[in-house]
Design an enzyme around this catalytic site. Structure first.
Site, mmCIF file in Angstrom:
data_model
loop_
_atom_site.group_PDB
_atom_site.id
_atom_site.type_symbol
_atom_site.label_atom_id
_atom_site.label_comp_id
_atom_site.label_asym_id
_atom_site.label_seq_id
_atom_site.Cartn_x
_atom_site.Cartn_y
_atom_site.Cartn_z
ATOM 1 N N GLN A 1 -8.092 -21.919 -5.894
ATOM 2 C CA GLN A 1 -8.349 -22.404 -7.253
ATOM 3 C C GLN A 1 -7.118 -23.161 -7.761
ATOM 4 O O GLN A 1 -6.007 -22.648 -7.722
ATOM 5 C CB GLN A 1 -8.654 -21.213 -8.151
ATOM 6 C CG GLN A 1 -9.259 -21.606 -9.483
ATOM 7 C CD GLN A 1 -9.562 -20.409 -10.343
ATOM 8 O OE1 GLN A 1 -8.713 -19.542 -10.528
ATOM 9 N NE2 GLN A 1 -10.767 -20.350 -10.871
ATOM 10 N N TYR B 1 -7.719 -23.459 -20.395
ATOM 11 C CA TYR B 1 -6.527 -24.017 -19.765
ATOM 12 C C TYR B 1 -6.534 -25.545 -19.915
ATOM 13 O O TYR B 1 -7.372 -26.097 -20.604
ATOM 14 C CB TYR B 1 -6.424 -23.576 -18.301
ATOM 15 C CG TYR B 1 -6.141 -22.090 -18.156
ATOM 16 C CD1 TYR B 1 -5.352 -21.421 -19.088
ATOM 17 C CD2 TYR B 1 -6.656 -21.363 -17.100
ATOM 18 C CE1 TYR B 1 -5.087 -20.065 -18.966
ATOM 19 C CE2 TYR B 1 -6.398 -20.000 -16.976
ATOM 20 C CZ TYR B 1 -5.617 -19.361 -17.911
ATOM 21 O OH TYR B 1 -5.358 -18.022 -17.793
ATOM 22 N N ARG C 1 -15.001 -24.792 -12.056
ATOM 23 C CA ARG C 1 -15.282 -23.606 -12.863
ATOM 24 C C ARG C 1 -15.200 -23.956 -14.345
ATOM 25 O O ARG C 1 -14.231 -24.571 -14.791
ATOM 26 C CB ARG C 1 -14.286 -22.484 -12.533
ATOM 27 C CG ARG C 1 -14.720 -21.175 -13.167
ATOM 28 C CD ARG C 1 -13.984 -19.982 -12.613
ATOM 29 N NE ARG C 1 -14.873 -18.835 -12.651
ATOM 30 C CZ ARG C 1 -14.509 -17.596 -12.949
ATOM 31 N NH1 ARG C 1 -13.248 -17.313 -13.195
ATOM 32 N NH2 ARG C 1 -15.386 -16.617 -12.988
#
Ligand code: FMN
Length: 227
Positions: free
Chosen positions: A3, A84, A131
């Site tokens: 990731q 984020y 994601r």
């Protein structure tokens, strides 16, 4: 899959090279806390990335993708969730830019799409997942987008045209005790048009029921233990 993250404003000067401010789409300080060496503290006031810094940022993702390949991973997942950096660009609450990366949804979703495209050039799109968490705020913060269904729908439709391996969604805050907002994740899945991974608060029974009712073939369990 490895990731790829960039936390953007959810950081602190103590964690940055030379004690500099963390970077973000706009200079808006996050609420709640982040970890530093002495414990939990409020994230520092970030500075807004300049437009001419964005190509270098995309290059950082490209480099990370290359390194993931050299390290022997099977693919990469671009983290566009959890408030984020890429999510901070997507949401109108954290993105107040007036350049081509801010303002209308076409602009706010530009960087995530450019990053996914850059990483797909290295791996091949079928080895790249993304994601998303349209309803998740960072800890106690209240930084949702003004119209998540439209904004994330727009984003996944464009991501879908890249032919990516999968869309992975944290469906938080739509079920049970966490239910705060209505959101149609199946509409998101249809707009994406490819493989879909469901996550958040699934137990074994709900996973099996979801698999049968919605034909979701992949469910992800984090800390919720399947019963
Ligand atoms: C200790 C811990 C570490 C996590 N690390 C990550 C991470 O690195 N990347 C990520 O996207 N989600 C991370 N998550 C979130 C989980 O992937 C998942 O979305 C979350 O736990 C909700 O699913 P669950 O209800 O099945 O636990 C983490 C969660 C926990 C509890």
């Amino acid at each position: 899959m490895l990731q790829l993250w960039h936390v953007g404003r959810i950081s602190h000067v103590n964690l940055q090279e030379g004690g500099q401010a963390p970077v973000a789409p706009s200079a808006i300080q996050a609420g709640d806390t982040t970890f530093i060496e002495s414990g939990l503290v409020r994230p520092s006031m970030p500075r807004a990335l300049r437009t001419d810094e964005i190509p270098g940022l995309i290059e950082d993702y490209r480099n990370a993708a290359r390194k993931a390949k050299a390290a022997g991973f099977d693919g990469v997942e671009v983290h566009m969730a959890n408030s984020y950096l890429l999510d901070q660009f997507i949401r109108d609450s954290t993105n107040r830019r007036d350049d081509i990366y801010g303002g209308p949804v076409e602009n706010r979703t530009r960087l995530p799409i450019e990053v996914a495209t850059a990483v797909a050039e290295i791996w091949g799109a079928d080895r790249v997942g993304v994601r998303l968490s349209p309803l998740t705020c960072f800890a106690g913060d209240t930084n949702l987008d003004g119209d998540p269904q439209h904004t994330y729908g727009f984003l996944v439709e464009r991501l879908g045209t890249l032919g990516l391996a999968y869309l992975h969604c944290i469906e938080g805050q739509t079920r049970g005790d966490n239910a705060k907002n209505a959101f149609d994740f199946q509409a998101l899945r249809r707009a994406f048009g490819g493989q879909y991974i469901a996550n958040n608060s699934y137990d074994r029974a709900l996973a099996i029921e979801t698999q049968i009712r919605l034909q979701v073939t992949i469910l992800n369990f984090g800390r919720s233990a399947p019963k």
